[in-house]
Design an enzyme around this catalytic site. Sequence first.
Site, PDB file in Angstrom:
ATOM      1  N   LYS A   1      28.457   1.790  21.626  1.00 49.99           N
ATOM      2  CA  LYS A   1      26.998   1.819  21.723  1.00 49.99           C
ATOM      3  C   LYS A   1      26.428   0.937  20.620  1.00 49.99           C
ATOM      4  O   LYS A   1      26.475   1.298  19.442  1.00 49.99           O
ATOM      5  CB  LYS A   1      26.428   3.234  21.543  1.00 49.99           C
ATOM      6  CG  LYS A   1      24.928   3.243  21.891  1.00 49.99           C
ATOM      7  CD  LYS A   1      24.206   4.472  21.384  1.00 49.99           C
ATOM      8  CE  LYS A   1      23.540   4.262  20.060  1.00 49.99           C
ATOM      9  NZ  LYS A   1      22.527   3.184  20.027  1.00 49.99           N
TER      10      LYS A   1
ATOM     11  N   GLU B   1      31.076   4.033   7.923  1.00 42.01           N
ATOM     12  CA  GLU B   1      30.666   2.948   7.004  1.00 42.01           C
ATOM     13  C   GLU B   1      29.167   3.085   6.826  1.00 42.01           C
ATOM     14  O   GLU B   1      28.400   2.794   7.738  1.00 42.01           O
ATOM     15  CB  GLU B   1      30.979   1.573   7.618  1.00 42.01           C
ATOM     16  CG  GLU B   1      32.433   1.295   7.857  1.00 42.01           C
ATOM     17  CD  GLU B   1      33.214   1.117   6.574  1.00 42.01           C
ATOM     18  OE1 GLU B   1      32.612   0.730   5.546  1.00 42.01           O
ATOM     19  OE2 GLU B   1      34.413   1.388   6.577  1.00 42.01           O
TER      20      GLU B   1
ATOM     21  N   CYS C   1      24.129  -3.494   3.965  1.00 45.84           N
ATOM     22  CA  CYS C   1      24.730  -2.371   3.233  1.00 45.84           C
ATOM     23  C   CYS C   1      25.205  -2.822   1.862  1.00 45.84           C
ATOM     24  O   CYS C   1      25.171  -2.073   0.898  1.00 45.84           O
ATOM     25  CB  CYS C   1      25.887  -1.789   4.035  1.00 45.84           C
ATOM     26  SG  CYS C   1      27.155  -3.005   4.422  1.00 45.84           S
TER      27      CYS C   1
ATOM     28  N   GLU D   1      18.352   3.083  -0.645  1.00 43.99           N
ATOM     29  CA  GLU D   1      18.395   1.777   0.011  1.00 43.99           C
ATOM     30  C   GLU D   1      16.981   1.356   0.374  1.00 43.99           C
ATOM     31  O   GLU D   1      16.350   2.005   1.205  1.00 43.99           O
ATOM     32  CB  GLU D   1      19.175   1.901   1.322  1.00 43.99           C
ATOM     33  CG  GLU D   1      20.648   1.748   1.197  1.00 43.99           C
ATOM     34  CD  GLU D   1      21.298   1.602   2.572  1.00 43.99           C
ATOM     35  OE1 GLU D   1      20.990   2.415   3.459  1.00 43.99           O
ATOM     36  OE2 GLU D   1      22.110   0.684   2.738  1.00 43.99           O
TER      37      GLU D   1
HETATM   38  P1  NAD Z   1      21.109   4.047  11.948  1.00 47.42           P
HETATM   39  O1  NAD Z   1      21.963   5.071  11.288  1.00 47.42           O
HETATM   40  O2  NAD Z   1      19.682   4.340  12.148  1.00 47.42           O
HETATM   41  O3  NAD Z   1      21.691   3.688  13.400  1.00 47.42           O
HETATM   42  C1  NAD Z   1      23.029   3.234  13.582  1.00 47.42           C
HETATM   43  C2  NAD Z   1      23.455   3.516  15.011  1.00 47.42           C
HETATM   44  O4  NAD Z   1      23.520   4.934  15.208  1.00 47.42           O
HETATM   45  C3  NAD Z   1      22.516   2.984  16.073  1.00 47.42           C
HETATM   46  O5  NAD Z   1      23.276   2.502  17.152  1.00 47.42           O
HETATM   47  C4  NAD Z   1      21.726   4.234  16.487  1.00 47.42           C
HETATM   48  O6  NAD Z   1      21.210   4.178  17.786  1.00 47.42           O
HETATM   49  C5  NAD Z   1      22.815   5.290  16.385  1.00 47.42           C
HETATM   50  N1  NAD Z   1      22.343   6.671  16.222  1.00 47.42           N
HETATM   51  C6  NAD Z   1      21.153   7.111  15.750  1.00 47.42           C
HETATM   52  N2  NAD Z   1      21.130   8.462  15.742  1.00 47.42           N
HETATM   53  C7  NAD Z   1      22.327   8.884  16.209  1.00 47.42           C
HETATM   54  C8  NAD Z   1      22.915  10.165  16.421  1.00 47.42           C
HETATM   55  N3  NAD Z   1      22.262  11.288  16.140  1.00 47.42           N
HETATM   56  N4  NAD Z   1      24.172  10.240  16.914  1.00 47.42           N
HETATM   57  C9  NAD Z   1      24.874   9.105  17.170  1.00 47.42           C
HETATM   58  N5  NAD Z   1      24.374   7.862  16.994  1.00 47.42           N
HETATM   59  C10 NAD Z   1      23.113   7.747  16.510  1.00 47.42           C
HETATM   60  O7  NAD Z   1      21.334   2.725  11.089  1.00 47.42           O
HETATM   61  P2  NAD Z   1      20.618   1.323  11.260  1.00 47.42           P
HETATM   62  O8  NAD Z   1      19.205   1.473  10.812  1.00 47.42           O
HETATM   63  O9  NAD Z   1      20.908   0.766  12.608  1.00 47.42           O
HETATM   64  O10 NAD Z   1      21.436   0.432  10.211  1.00 47.42           O
HETATM   65  C11 NAD Z   1      21.160   0.374   8.877  1.00 47.42           C
HETATM   66  C12 NAD Z   1      22.095   1.270   8.086  1.00 47.42           C
HETATM   67  O11 NAD Z   1      23.451   0.885   8.330  1.00 47.42           O
HETATM   68  C13 NAD Z   1      21.909   1.144   6.596  1.00 47.42           C
HETATM   69  O12 NAD Z   1      21.953   2.405   5.983  1.00 47.42           O
HETATM   70  C14 NAD Z   1      23.115   0.306   6.165  1.00 47.42           C
HETATM   71  O13 NAD Z   1      23.477   0.453   4.821  1.00 47.42           O
HETATM   72  C15 NAD Z   1      24.155   0.784   7.090  1.00 47.42           C
HETATM   73  N6  NAD Z   1      25.238  -0.214   7.205  1.00 47.42           N
HETATM   74  C16 NAD Z   1      26.447   0.045   6.593  1.00 47.42           C
HETATM   75  C17 NAD Z   1      27.470  -0.893   6.655  1.00 47.42           C
HETATM   76  C18 NAD Z   1      28.810  -0.639   6.016  1.00 47.42           C
HETATM   77  O14 NAD Z   1      29.769  -1.329   6.383  1.00 47.42           O
HETATM   78  N7  NAD Z   1      28.937   0.288   5.083  1.00 47.42           N
HETATM   79  C19 NAD Z   1      27.270  -2.102   7.317  1.00 47.42           C
HETATM   80  C20 NAD Z   1      26.020  -2.329   7.916  1.00 47.42           C
HETATM   81  C21 NAD Z   1      25.025  -1.370   7.860  1.00 47.42           C
END
Ligand code: NAD
Length: 510
Positions: free
Chosen positions: A192, A267, A301, A401
Amino acid sequence: MSELNVVSISKAQLPADPFVARHLIDGGWRQSADGATFERVSPSHGTVVTRAAKGGIRDVDAAVAAARQAFDKGRWSRTSGKDRATLLLKIADLIDRERERIAFLETLESGKPIAQAKAEIEGAADIWRFAASLARTMHGESHNSLGPDMLGLVLKEPVGVVSIITPWNFPFLIVSQKLPFALAAGCTAVIKPSEMTPATTVILGELCLEAGIPAGVVNIVLGYGDPVGTAMTTDKRVDMVTFTGSTGVGKAIVKAASGTLKKVSLELGGKNPQVIFPDADKASAVDAVVFGVYFNAGECCNSGSRIIVHEDIAEEFLKRTVELSRKVPFGDPLDPSTKVGAIITPEHQGKIEKYVRDAENAGATVRLGGGALEVPGLSGQFYQPTVVADVRSDMPIAREEVFGPVLSVLTFRTLEEAIDLVNDADYGLSAGVWSENVHTCMEFARRARAGTVWTNTWMDGFAELPFGGVEESGQGRELGKYGLEEFLEAKTVTMRIGRTRTPWVDPQVA
Ligand code: NAD
């Protein structure tokens, strides 16, 4: 505003029609069971980039059933490492072939600069090639010293059906840090992508089919966290969830997956410090700090969003950082010279703004930027390069963040103080140190609580080196050989070679 480097509208042509994205289920492209769709509007250009099927429970159900069947029938899990590697290499070549198309859609959906998007797609192809090498070389263990009649084997087996959930900030790169490793291990997958950036994962699905990945091995369901992500984390037929995204959602996933005790790999976010000692190469350090904080508009991130500078050089370092920040080309993501593009949504722009205002109200000083950036000719949202000094480690801007182009500057006097500041955080993703003294760098590397430490550099990444966080930055590792291990289970086979087993019950007893 003239004192900043703003790139205004490029000559690139926008697509006439939106990209149409559908679910990939059991080898075929499908609309949602209920016919629902959603649209993604470009955060820079304001036009509809993608019209996507909006998944529901029935779509997840069908995708998981297909992945389960493909796994259980051994369509992929029982193929040879050589065959899997051959397909992964083919996909890598197809990614190279489609690089321009993928990068263009990635830029329009995410607002990131086109030159950066192209480099990310190139990096993703390299990861697919690296994973192919692991598919051929993975192996278990044998134990030939358990006694004269015993042989022990540890077989490495694929975990099974994997749910892959990805964020919007590096859509194509992040799915490429997961899927090829899962496939190399012999797993099947339901993916997804973020609802903000569905297009390029769909293109990856097309390339998987073109390369010859069997039906049901790679499935994609588009849509929102609720209900698609939730269903992917609670379904009993799924064996593992690998998630990249925010810490809050990561915690929710751990809870949701606990009902069926799935393996979960996470991650998550980071609040990554760079410590600058007086003996550092200042020109390199200033450039890396500027790169670290503005890369991907800070929506990263690994954003180097807090620097901890020795008091003796703090003022000079700050001035040089502000000076260089003014020269970074911010603006139209479609212009090849742009280094920093748009902010993902208006709501997110509002959050960035609030962090800066709250810090100011708590006594911090905005030394550069600190507001929305107007880019002539574009209707999307952009934020100015922003440097905030006099930050204390108890302020939210130093601990959370911000996920925007905003640098927090703190100071220190001794190595102990610097390490305390580095480790005074809930996150533990990455950390950096700048010093010409190898002992300082090594002591820092050993004591910083982080999954990755960079010394005299920032954000260099290699497919060979594992990446992941400690504490609230996650669990598990991607990339390197550890990236494959995440998708493998160890199965123990204990063999008695001769007829030497001492009976437990004496058969002669009357
Ligand atoms: P997010 O957590 O809002 O969403 C990530 C994904 O999870 C999306 O596909 C979203 O639709 C899905 N999602 C949302 N609620 C869910 C649930 N209850 N159950 C299952 N899936 C769900 O994150 P974002 O805003 O898309 O991305 C930014 C975040 O990602 C930041 O915190 C960033 O630090 C982190 N990030 C981490 C890394 C790493 O490698 N550590 C890399 C990139 C981004």
